[in-house]
Design a protein around this motif. Structure first.
Motif, PDB file in Angstrom:
ATOM      1  N   VAL A 144      -8.391  -3.258 -13.639  1.00  0.00           N
ATOM      2  CA  VAL A 144      -7.561  -2.137 -13.183  1.00  0.00           C
ATOM      3  C   VAL A 144      -6.075  -2.491 -13.237  1.00  0.00           C
ATOM      4  CG1 VAL A 144      -7.070  -0.604 -11.235  1.00  0.00           C
ATOM      5  CG2 VAL A 144      -9.433  -1.240 -11.749  1.00  0.00           C
ATOM      6  N   TYR A 145      -5.731  -3.746 -12.864  1.00  0.00           N
ATOM      7  CA  TYR A 145      -4.314  -4.121 -12.778  1.00  0.00           C
ATOM      8  C   TYR A 145      -3.835  -4.972 -13.961  1.00  0.00           C
ATOM      9  CZ  TYR A 145      -4.556  -2.471  -7.965  1.00  0.00           C
ATOM     10  OH  TYR A 145      -4.721  -1.704  -6.850  1.00  0.00           O
ATOM     11  N   ALA A 146      -4.761  -5.417 -14.822  1.00  0.00           N
ATOM     12  CA  ALA A 146      -4.292  -6.240 -15.951  1.00  0.00           C
ATOM     13  C   ALA A 146      -4.645  -5.609 -17.294  1.00  0.00           C
ATOM     14  CB  ALA A 146      -4.861  -7.652 -15.855  1.00  0.00           C
ATOM     15  N   MET A 159       0.841  -1.197   0.000  1.00  0.00           N
ATOM     16  CA  MET A 159       0.000   0.000   0.000  1.00  0.00           C
ATOM     17  C   MET A 159       0.874   1.244   0.000  1.00  0.00           C
ATOM     18  SD  MET A 159      -3.049   0.874  -0.295  1.00  0.00           S
ATOM     19  CE  MET A 159      -3.598   2.562  -0.477  1.00  0.00           C
ATOM     20  N   GLU A 160       0.431   2.212  -0.771  1.00  0.00           N
ATOM     21  CA  GLU A 160       1.235   3.399  -0.970  1.00  0.00           C
ATOM     22  C   GLU A 160       0.854   4.537  -0.025  1.00  0.00           C
ATOM     23  OE1 GLU A 160      -0.906   2.057  -3.182  1.00  0.00           O
ATOM     24  OE2 GLU A 160      -2.284   3.554  -3.967  1.00  0.00           O
ATOM     25  N   TYR A 161       1.871   5.222   0.485  1.00  0.00           N
ATOM     26  CA  TYR A 161       1.690   6.485   1.203  1.00  0.00           C
ATOM     27  C   TYR A 161       2.841   7.365   0.762  1.00  0.00           C
ATOM     28  CZ  TYR A 161      -1.369   3.432   3.747  1.00  0.00           C
ATOM     29  OH  TYR A 161      -2.349   2.524   4.031  1.00  0.00           O
ATOM     30  N   ASP A 192      -4.149   6.052 -11.410  1.00  0.00           N
ATOM     31  CA  ASP A 192      -2.954   5.748 -10.609  1.00  0.00           C
ATOM     32  C   ASP A 192      -2.590   4.268 -10.691  1.00  0.00           C
ATOM     33  OD1 ASP A 192      -5.273   5.291  -8.831  1.00  0.00           O
ATOM     34  OD2 ASP A 192      -3.737   4.799  -7.363  1.00  0.00           O
ATOM     35  N   GLU A 193      -3.527   3.370 -10.325  1.00  0.00           N
ATOM     36  CA  GLU A 193      -3.179   1.944 -10.292  1.00  0.00           C
ATOM     37  C   GLU A 193      -2.789   1.423 -11.674  1.00  0.00           C
ATOM     38  OE1 GLU A 193      -2.435   0.368  -7.863  1.00  0.00           O
ATOM     39  OE2 GLU A 193      -3.398   1.412  -6.198  1.00  0.00           O
ATOM     40  N   SER A 194      -3.586   1.775 -12.690  1.00  0.00           N
ATOM     41  CA  SER A 194      -3.325   1.190 -14.011  1.00  0.00           C
ATOM     42  C   SER A 194      -2.055   1.744 -14.636  1.00  0.00           C
ATOM     43  CB  SER A 194      -4.521   1.431 -14.931  1.00  0.00           C
ATOM     44  OG  SER A 194      -5.698   0.924 -14.356  1.00  0.00           O
ATOM     45  N   ILE A 195      -1.900   3.079 -14.592  1.00  0.00           N
ATOM     46  CA  ILE A 195      -0.693   3.662 -15.208  1.00  0.00           C
ATOM     47  C   ILE A 195       0.541   3.178 -14.451  1.00  0.00           C
ATOM     48  CG2 ILE A 195       0.519   5.792 -15.819  1.00  0.00           C
ATOM     49  CD1 ILE A 195      -2.131   7.181 -16.147  1.00  0.00           C
ATOM     50  N   ASN A 196       0.421   3.136 -13.115  1.00  0.00           N
ATOM     51  CA  ASN A 196       1.559   2.683 -12.312  1.00  0.00           C
ATOM     52  C   ASN A 196       1.908   1.225 -12.623  1.00  0.00           C
ATOM     53  OD1 ASN A 196       3.548   2.683 -10.298  1.00  0.00           O
ATOM     54  ND2 ASN A 196       2.090   1.811  -8.838  1.00  0.00           N
ATOM     55  N   THR A 197       0.883   0.376 -12.777  1.00  0.00           N
ATOM     56  CA  THR A 197       1.141  -1.039 -13.084  1.00  0.00           C
ATOM     57  C   THR A 197       1.759  -1.185 -14.477  1.00  0.00           C
ATOM     58  OG1 THR A 197      -0.737  -1.626 -11.700  1.00  0.00           O
ATOM     59  CG2 THR A 197       0.110  -3.346 -13.134  1.00  0.00           C
ATOM     60  N   VAL A 223       8.514  -2.555  -6.393  1.00  0.00           N
ATOM     61  CA  VAL A 223       8.606  -1.611  -7.525  1.00  0.00           C
ATOM     62  C   VAL A 223       7.261  -0.906  -7.713  1.00  0.00           C
ATOM     63  CG1 VAL A 223       8.906  -1.422 -10.034  1.00  0.00           C
ATOM     64  CG2 VAL A 223      10.460  -2.862  -8.694  1.00  0.00           C
ATOM     65  N   HIS A 224       6.171  -1.674  -7.640  1.00  0.00           N
ATOM     66  CA  HIS A 224       4.836  -1.103  -7.810  1.00  0.00           C
ATOM     67  C   HIS A 224       4.565  -0.035  -6.747  1.00  0.00           C
ATOM     68  CE1 HIS A 224       0.461  -1.274  -8.751  1.00  0.00           C
ATOM     69  NE2 HIS A 224       0.348  -0.969  -7.471  1.00  0.00           N
ATOM     70  N   GLU A 225       4.827  -0.369  -5.507  1.00  0.00           N
ATOM     71  CA  GLU A 225       4.485   0.565  -4.425  1.00  0.00           C
ATOM     72  C   GLU A 225       5.366   1.813  -4.453  1.00  0.00           C
ATOM     73  OE1 GLU A 225       1.744   0.108  -3.089  1.00  0.00           O
ATOM     74  OE2 GLU A 225       1.461  -1.992  -3.641  1.00  0.00           O
ATOM     75  N   ILE A 226       6.645   1.634  -4.733  1.00  0.00           N
ATOM     76  CA  ILE A 226       7.523   2.816  -4.880  1.00  0.00           C
ATOM     77  C   ILE A 226       7.011   3.675  -6.040  1.00  0.00           C
ATOM     78  CG2 ILE A 226       9.821   3.534  -5.654  1.00  0.00           C
ATOM     79  CD1 ILE A 226      10.249   2.748  -2.914  1.00  0.00           C
ATOM     80  N   GLY A 227       6.561   3.017  -7.102  1.00  0.00           N
ATOM     81  CA  GLY A 227       6.042   3.726  -8.283  1.00  0.00           C
ATOM     82  C   GLY A 227       4.849   4.609  -7.961  1.00  0.00           C
ATOM     83  N   HIS A 228       4.103   4.235  -6.942  1.00  0.00           N
ATOM     84  CA  HIS A 228       2.945   5.053  -6.550  1.00  0.00           C
ATOM     85  C   HIS A 228       3.357   6.446  -6.080  1.00  0.00           C
ATOM     86  CE1 HIS A 228      -0.703   2.850  -7.082  1.00  0.00           C
ATOM     87  NE2 HIS A 228      -0.240   1.766  -6.493  1.00  0.00           N
ATOM     88  N   ASN A 229       4.627   6.629  -5.710  1.00  0.00           N
ATOM     89  CA  ASN A 229       5.056   7.989  -5.359  1.00  0.00           C
ATOM     90  C   ASN A 229       4.808   8.932  -6.536  1.00  0.00           C
ATOM     91  OD1 ASN A 229       6.283   8.264  -2.623  1.00  0.00           O
ATOM     92  ND2 ASN A 229       7.375   6.442  -3.342  1.00  0.00           N
TER      93      ASN A 229
HETATM   94 ZN   LIG Z   1      -1.110  -0.004  -6.438  1.00  0.00          ZN
END
Ligand SMILES: [Zn+2]
Length: 1022
Positions: free
Chosen positions: A468-470, A358-360, A398-403, A375-381
């Motif tokens: 969202v993620y695929a 989870m991202e914060y 956020d989720e899709s572009i980040n994934t 990598v995914h969670e860091i990418g949420h920054n």
């Molecule tokens: Zn995510």
């Protein structure tokens, strides 16, 4: 019996009084018109304004370890940069999401069949209280609506544009005693997230208050955070922002240098201060047992970012590995998207229930040291932290572009295409089913997919992952392939620069995208994000020319690569239905001297990852294109050809004895529009060819309510009786064309399931010597219509069926049945009480003894193999009768119609029947056993043979006993107890000398339900 008669009284007139025209209209209304009305909603502005609010926080908080509480005081300065005067403000109080079972969080969890929080005890739950809010020093009140996890405050004075106000309040938070979602105390770690009063975002759409949810994330205002955390001195804290205490920093550095350094036990507290500008949330994690590691990343501009890693129970090496993933991510996203603007990026390993990470802002927590997750969670920054989109409403932003970027860092598509191409090998191809394109195909082929641009809360549990993620990340990969990587990167970098530290809305992205495209890119939004249209590119042709066409309904530019073996020479993009020549590729001339066998054109997975049937995506120039491949044993499909899998098969029944054969099938996962399952079996005992065939073609209409329509043919032939001395078996044969359709629920998350089936079963059960095509006047042609409804909800599941059968050969079977089963789950859903009603009505009575119709009469006693006149069940001894002692198969019963659980002939009827069944598991014991009680009320048909007169005698039959369930509804044993049985049943046992307790026992073995393909396919992630 008043109750039973009552059922009949309402049942018969109901059938007679149906107004068919009205009914057809109503069915049409609910299936076709209603969904369109439902889907209309208020327009939402999708372009962000050129202003945004600012919230600057000062928070003091103390962790009370003993009581698992936070004692805090918060002040924030709210600046109204909007052109509107504000009269109110909304404050999120998200710890209250765990307070009781009426919150949105619990409701969503129940819909997703997750009951952890629902069954939590009070001491495990969480809440926020002791709030005494004031604005500019004046006390104000919290006003709640149906949600207790946010509140409205009416401002004492209106807040004019450009003005500021100060909110202040003490608060106390009870921390959940374990991590139900993303906050809690577990594994000696305090996970403190979404913990403080936080204003909702006010934007171009007004206020955006939202209850806390697992499936659906956040939206918060940017500002400055100054947070002081008081914890016992022996705790290590991992938090958002930059630590301001030198002493603490020195201690952490010491811990990094001396990995084994234990923390001193102490009751004294320390106060740590963290500050960070231009962020929109603050999370922290505390544990005595955290080990610490840190590193540095140098960005291209020369800027250095410190990376920190916190985990307990880990070796130093694994912490270093985790750090290397974090470093890789910071570097990758900085290069591809835009430079990381903060000084620090941290990862902490914690327990987590809602997802693997989870991202914060500046800190993320992950469940394990796993590269993809880190990598995914860091990418949420970047996509959430810096581009602060509304995650709840637009998870794709956020989720899709980040994934998409996470996949790209991992070279996902290249790996997947390699795996998908090699699945004709004998090893099970498990890597390939882990890929996003496989997950998307799994959902999309079933027509279960939803559009890519929905609110997080609108997705089914499965689609939140699968879309969202695929799918959406693959749509971005499609866009990248079409635009070219350089051009795409420049576009995204400019988007990042334009919108960083802001709240872009969907149109802000599209406006930017279209202004950066060389040509119209509207298809990205229209075909890939907004809908559920599917792509299936196919190539046809030969040396003279080829044609590229789309068998799906998604109108997208299509990529075609000229290849020499596996190496790509050139990729061009075409419109649908393009006629081409090999020489249209400029690199064609370079192939003059190459052996022509290896030359092919292909639609490659990396360019068209959303093609749901990639098997028709390759054409060889001089070689025959393999369309079908026979592969032994079990595997998943590959990308290059249609596979037919085969394996040896052994089967057994009482009449054919051992049978040997081969089973052929083409598809396990994902579902295929054409399916074959063919299992010929030879019996050396009866010298007969037996077996099973199911051929099916599915259509997927582009309709909101029809998921699919399948046209198919089933054939089946086995022995069903020993009839002579030499044990030759009498064979039955079934030839059944059918049509079935699955209906989508009116909204995707409804958990209801509907299916309509229509078939015409041609049945023959002849003497030996009979062969398959020997249809004659004794055959049965049974029109069979069935409607099934299921409501798979927590606590009160429902199953219902309407079933109609008519024998077109003689008209001697003409009956209708209705069954409704209500479940009541108890003991945390581990046990289910079942109450079932059945009502049957026959429209045809006979004056003579029509033997062939008698098997279809409503049975007062149990239904056994002999009464399975549709030959629907898989039985090992379908003609064995109860009288034969010691024959185990004579004890098998089938739970249909009256579902009477005692095998006895108690008479039958060609008029009507009502029945009730109760299954009552015994509470508070571990064994899966309980009591059951069945009763039916039926006018039994009685024929006086001498005078050939027919009369009917109403009779009440009942049986009660104990059951023992060996495997769910599939395998169970029933022991009737005489004291709870009707006289007629007791008389039957006496007459047949079945007096011992075990002699009266029966069992259900529902082999039909054990279908591995079905089980695998219906598997869902929850
Ligand atoms: Zn995510």
């Amino acid at each position: 019996m008043p109750i039973i008669s009552f059922f009949f009284i309402i049942f018969e007139p109901m059938v007679k009084s149906i107004n068919w025209k009205k009914s057809i209209f109503l069915v049409y209304y609910f299936l076709v018109i209603c969904p369109f009305i439902r889907s209309q909603s208020l327009p939402i502005i999708q372009n962000q304004a050129n202003w945004q609010q600012e919230v600057d926080y000062t928070i003091d908080v103390k962790l009370d370890v003993q009581r698992q509480m936070l004692l805090g005081y918060e002040e924030f300065i709210y600046t109204n940069h909007s052109p509107q005067t504000l009269h109110e403000i909304y404050i999120h109080l998200w710890p209250n999401a765990y307070k009781n079972n009426k919150t949105a969080l619990v409701k969503q969890a129940l819909e997703n069949k997750n009951t952890n929080l629902y069954f939590a005890e009070k001491r495990e739950r969480a809440w926020i209280d002791s709030l005494k809010p004031s604005i500019n020093g004046k006390p104000v009140e919290l006003i709640f609506d149906e949600h207790i996890d946010y509140a409205k405050i009416s401002l004492p004075e209106p807040l004019l544009p450009g003005q500021q106000m100060v909110f202040a309040s003490p608060f106390r938070v009870k921390i959940p005693s374990k991590v139900f979602s993303r906050m809690g105390y577990e594994d000696s770690i305090f996970c403190i997230t979404q913990w403080y009063p936080k204003p909702a975002v006010y934007d171009v759409n007004g206020w955006n208050p939202m209850p806390y949810l697992d499936q659906g994330e956040f939206y918060s205002e940017f500002g400055r955070f100054n947070v002081s955390i008081e914890v016992p001195k022996d705790f290590v804290v991992a938090a958002t922002g930059v630590l301001q205490n030198k002493v603490e920093l020195n201690w952490l550095n010491e811990k990094i240098a001396n990995y084994k350094l234990e923390n001193p036990e102490t009751n004294a507290y320390k106060k740590l201060t963290y500050t960070q500008d231009r962020i929109h949330d603050f999370a922290w994690f505390a544990s005595k047992k955290f080990k610490v590691a840190k590193s540095k990343v140098a960005l291209p501009s020369g800027k250095q970012v410190e990376t920190w890693f916190y985990a307990q129970k880990s070796y130093r090496e694994s912490l270093e590995t985790g750090l290397s993933y974090a470093n890789e991510a910071v570097e990758f996203y900085s290069k591809k998207v835009g430079e990381y603007p903060y000084a620090i990026a941290s990862v902490v390993i914690t327990p987590l229930e809602a997802g693997g990470g989870m991202e914060y802002p500046t800190i993320t927590n992950c469940q394990s040291i796993d590269k993809t997750t880190i990598v995914h969670e860091i990418g949420h920054n970047w996509f959430y932290g810096i581009l602060g989109s509304n995650e709840r409403n637009y998870p794709w932003m956020d989720e899709s572009i980040n994934t998409y970027y996470e996949n790209r860092n991992d070279n996902q598509l290249a790996k997947a295409s390699k795996d998908l191409n090699k699945s004709k090998e004998l090893n099970l191809n498990l890597n390939s089913i882990n890929s996003p394109s496989f997950l998307y195909k799994w959902i999309a082929r079933k027509n279960n997919d939803q559009a890519g641009n929905l609110n997080s809360t609108a997705y089914t549990d499965m689609n939140y992952g699968g879309i969202v993620y695929a799918k959406n990340p693959l749509s971005f990969a499609y866009l990248e392939a079409y635009m070219g990587t350089d051009h795409f990167d420049k576009m995204m970098q400019a988007y990042f620069q334009k919108w960083k530290f802001k709240h872009p809305l969907p149109n802000d992205f599209f406006v930017h995208l279209y202004s950066n495209g060389k040509d119209s890119l509207q298809w990205f939004e229209k075909e890939l994000l907004n809908g559920t249209s599917k792509q299936d590119i196919a190539i046809k042709g030969n040396q003279k020319g080829l044609k590229l066409y789309n068998k799906g309904n998604a109108k997208l530019p299509m990529p075609l690569s000229l290849k020499n073996g596996d190496s790509t020479l050139e990729t061009l993009w075409f419109k649908e239905n393009t006629n081409l020549k090999w020489a249209d590729f400029t690199s064609w001339n370079s192939l003059k001297d190459v052996a022509k066998d290896s030359i092919n054109v292909s639609v490659e997975l990396k360019y068209a990852p959303l093609d749901i049937y990639p098997q028709n995506n390759r054409l060889f120039y001089a070689k025959k294109n393999k369309k079908l491949e026979f592969t032994p044993l079990f595997n998943f499909e590959n990308n290059q050809s249609n596979a037919i899998f085969w394996m040896p098969l052994y089967a057994w029944n009482t009449y054919n004895r051992s049978m040997l054969g081969i089973t052929f099938y083409n598809s396990i996962l994902p579902e295929n529009k054409n399916e074959i399952n063919f299992s010929p079996l030879y019996s050396f005992h009866s010298n007969t060819l037996n077996g099973y065939l199911d051929l099916k073609h599915r259509f997927y209409p582009n309709h909101p309510r029809f998921k699919n329509i399948a046209l198919g043919l089933k054939m089946k032939s086995y022995g069903h009786n020993d009839i002579s001395e030499n044990n030759a078996a009498a064979q039955y044969s079934k030839f059944e064309p059918y049509l079935e359709t699955e209906i989508k629920p009116s909204y995707a998350r409804s958990n209801s399931y509907q299916k309509l089936t229509a078939s015409w079963a041609l049945l023959n059960n002849n003497m030996p010597g009979y062969h398959f095509l020997n249809w004659n006047s004794k055959s049965m042609g049974l029109v069979h219509l069935n409607y099934t409804y299921e409501r798979n909800v927590c606590f009160y599941p429902v199953k219902a069926q309407i079933d109609y059968q008519f024998n077109t050969n003689k008209g001697n079977i003409n009956k209708l049945g209705l069954s409704i089963e209500q479940g009541i789950e108890f003991e945390k859903r581990k046990k289910t009480i079942k109450l079932r009603f059945f009502g049957g009505l026959s429209f045809q009575q006979f004056n003579n003894n029509d033997m062939s119709a008698q098997t279809a009469y409503f049975m007062a006693g149990a239904t056994t193999g002999i009464n399975d006149y549709l030959f629907d069940e898989s039985l090992m001894g379908r003609s064995e009768t109860a009288i034969e002692k010691g024959n185990i198969f004579s004890k098998q019963i089938i739970l249909n119609e009256a579902a009477f659980r005692a095998n006895a002939f108690l008479g039958s009827s060609d008029k009507w029947m009502t029945a009730l069944n109760l299954t009552l598991p015994i509470p508070k014991i571990k064994l899966p056993m309980g009591l059951y009680f069945d009763m039916n009320y039926v006018p039994l048909k009685q024929t006086e043979i001498a005078t050939n007169t027919i009369s009917y005698k109403n009779q009440l039959n009942y049986v009660g006993g104990i059951y023992f369930s060996i495997y769910k509804d599939i395998f169970a044993i029933y022991f009737p107890i005489e004291a709870f049985c009707s006289n007629e049943l007791r008389n039957y046992w006496n007459l047949n000398k079945q007096s011992a307790f075990f002699e009266k026992a029966n069992f259900v073995l529902n082999l039909k339900e054990i279908n591995p393909v079905k089980l695998i396919r219906n598997f869902s992630i929850n």
